[in-house]
Design an enzyme around this catalytic site. Structure first.
Site, mmCIF file in Angstrom:
data_model
loop_
_atom_site.group_PDB
_atom_site.id
_atom_site.type_symbol
_atom_site.label_atom_id
_atom_site.label_comp_id
_atom_site.label_asym_id
_atom_site.label_seq_id
_atom_site.Cartn_x
_atom_site.Cartn_y
_atom_site.Cartn_z
ATOM 1 N N ASP A 44 0.871 -1.166 0.000
ATOM 2 C CA ASP A 44 0.000 0.000 0.000
ATOM 3 C C ASP A 44 0.914 1.222 0.000
ATOM 4 O O ASP A 44 1.609 1.490 0.986
ATOM 5 C CB ASP A 44 -0.876 -0.023 1.252
ATOM 6 C CG ASP A 44 -1.804 1.176 1.343
ATOM 7 O OD1 ASP A 44 -1.659 2.125 0.537
ATOM 8 O OD2 ASP A 44 -2.669 1.194 2.237
ATOM 9 N N TYR A 103 -3.852 17.594 -8.675
ATOM 10 C CA TYR A 103 -3.050 16.738 -9.552
ATOM 11 C C TYR A 103 -1.882 17.522 -10.157
ATOM 12 O O TYR A 103 -0.728 17.064 -10.136
ATOM 13 C CB TYR A 103 -3.926 16.160 -10.664
ATOM 14 C CG TYR A 103 -3.196 15.211 -11.583
ATOM 15 C CD1 TYR A 103 -2.863 13.926 -11.163
ATOM 16 C CD2 TYR A 103 -2.834 15.593 -12.875
ATOM 17 C CE1 TYR A 103 -2.187 13.043 -12.001
ATOM 18 C CE2 TYR A 103 -2.156 14.727 -13.720
ATOM 19 C CZ TYR A 103 -1.837 13.452 -13.280
ATOM 20 O OH TYR A 103 -1.156 12.590 -14.110
ATOM 21 N N SER A 122 -5.058 3.976 -22.486
ATOM 22 C CA SER A 122 -5.108 2.989 -21.412
ATOM 23 C C SER A 122 -6.568 2.669 -21.141
ATOM 24 O O SER A 122 -7.475 3.271 -21.723
ATOM 25 C CB SER A 122 -4.456 3.536 -20.134
ATOM 26 O OG SER A 122 -5.234 4.589 -19.586
ATOM 27 N N LYS A 166 2.206 16.833 -9.606
ATOM 28 C CA LYS A 166 3.134 16.521 -10.697
ATOM 29 C C LYS A 166 4.212 17.594 -10.849
ATOM 30 O O LYS A 166 5.369 17.276 -11.170
ATOM 31 C CB LYS A 166 2.364 16.325 -12.000
ATOM 32 C CG LYS A 166 1.488 15.066 -11.995
ATOM 33 C CD LYS A 166 2.315 13.809 -11.689
ATOM 34 C CE LYS A 166 1.503 12.537 -11.788
ATOM 35 N NZ LYS A 166 2.308 11.322 -11.533
ATOM 36 N N SER A 174 4.072 14.597 -15.461
ATOM 37 C CA SER A 174 2.963 14.793 -16.397
ATOM 38 C C SER A 174 3.115 16.152 -17.068
ATOM 39 O O SER A 174 3.716 17.076 -16.493
ATOM 40 C CB SER A 174 1.625 14.756 -15.648
ATOM 41 O OG SER A 174 0.557 15.125 -16.500
#
Length: 254
Positions: free
Chosen positions: A57, A149, A184, A153, A136
């Site tokens: 985890d 997000y 994906s 990144k 990203s």
């Protein structure tokens, strides 16, 4: 089978699906021994004498440390760390709770730090370690609803530079890959959720000068090079792989 990574051992977090699977496949093809480290077991078809699974985890510092030690014991050392695992959700600042923010940073930014910390003694051992962080293009710009997000990144990109500076003298390189739109299962789910999927696909293709979306193996190809001795003079860099998307200025359609 090529051998650019022959004799090298690697950890790839989230290596069992999407971009991570593309990296795993390319590493195995290039002769590396790979440990896929993630919470859920990858498809059995991915596991063989060169690819093992170590459950962890990545929100748990204890499990991260234990996983790195288990990989070293099972594979006989560690030469490469690929920090690929991550999460993403669509929420503006108004919609993002403190718990949302913490979860994003725990998985996307804190876990790579803890993995790097646990791996560093092994990576510096032979003076030829390589860390590849998956950032990203959203660490450079942002799509709507991605403050957490994009922040995570951008943090990865900054972390990459800092690690390169600190550990270069020890023979450990650190680089980041900033992918754009990569095909994906999650991509397909997103596109299929749109009202007009045909229009969305057409517009997505038009955004990319190369005329297609990316494939996980495209990212895997770059990761192989960054992990190999061919890139021995490359460190601290963020390599954008997006089919030219971020270089194409939008024009109104008449």
């Amino acid at each position: 089978m090529a051998d650019r990574l022959a004799g090298k051992t690697a950890i790839i977090t989230g290596g069992g699906r999407g971009i991570g699977a593309g990296i795993t496949q390319r590493f195995v093809e290039e002769g590396a021994k790979v440990a896929i480290v993630q919470r859920n077991a990858p498809p059995e078809s991915m596991l063989n004498e060169r690819a093992i699974y170590v459950k962890a985890d990545l929100s748990s510092s204890q499990e991260i440390s234990s996983a790195v030690q288990a990989v070293v014991e099972r594979l006989g050392g560690l030469d490469i760390l690929v920090n690929n695992a991550g999460i993403m959700f669509d929420k503006t600042v108004d919609e993002t709770t403190e718990a949302d923010w913490d979860q994003m940073m725990d998985i996307n930014l804190k876990a790579p730090f803890l993995l790097t910390k646990a791996a560093m003694p092994h990576l510096r051992k032979w003076g030829r370690g390589s860390i590849v962080n998956i950032g990203s293009i959203e660490g450079l710009a942002s799509n709507p609803g991605h403050p957490a997000y994009s922040a995570s990144k951008a943090g990865i990109h900054g972390f990459t530079a800092a690690v390169a500076v600190d550990h270069g003298p020890e023979g450990v390189r650190c680089n980041a890959i900033a992918p754009g739109w990569i095909n994906s299962d999650l991509t397909e789910v997103y596109i299929d959720s749109m009202a007009d999927t045909a229009r969305v696909r057409k517009e997505l293709l038009a955004m990319h000068p190369v005329g297609r979306l990316g494939d996980p193996r495209d990212v895997g190809n770059l990761a192989v090079w960054l992990a190999s001795d061919e890139s021995a003079f490359v460190t601290g860099q963020v390599s954008v792989i997006d089919g030219g998307r971020t270089k194409k200025l939008p024009l109104p359609i008449f």
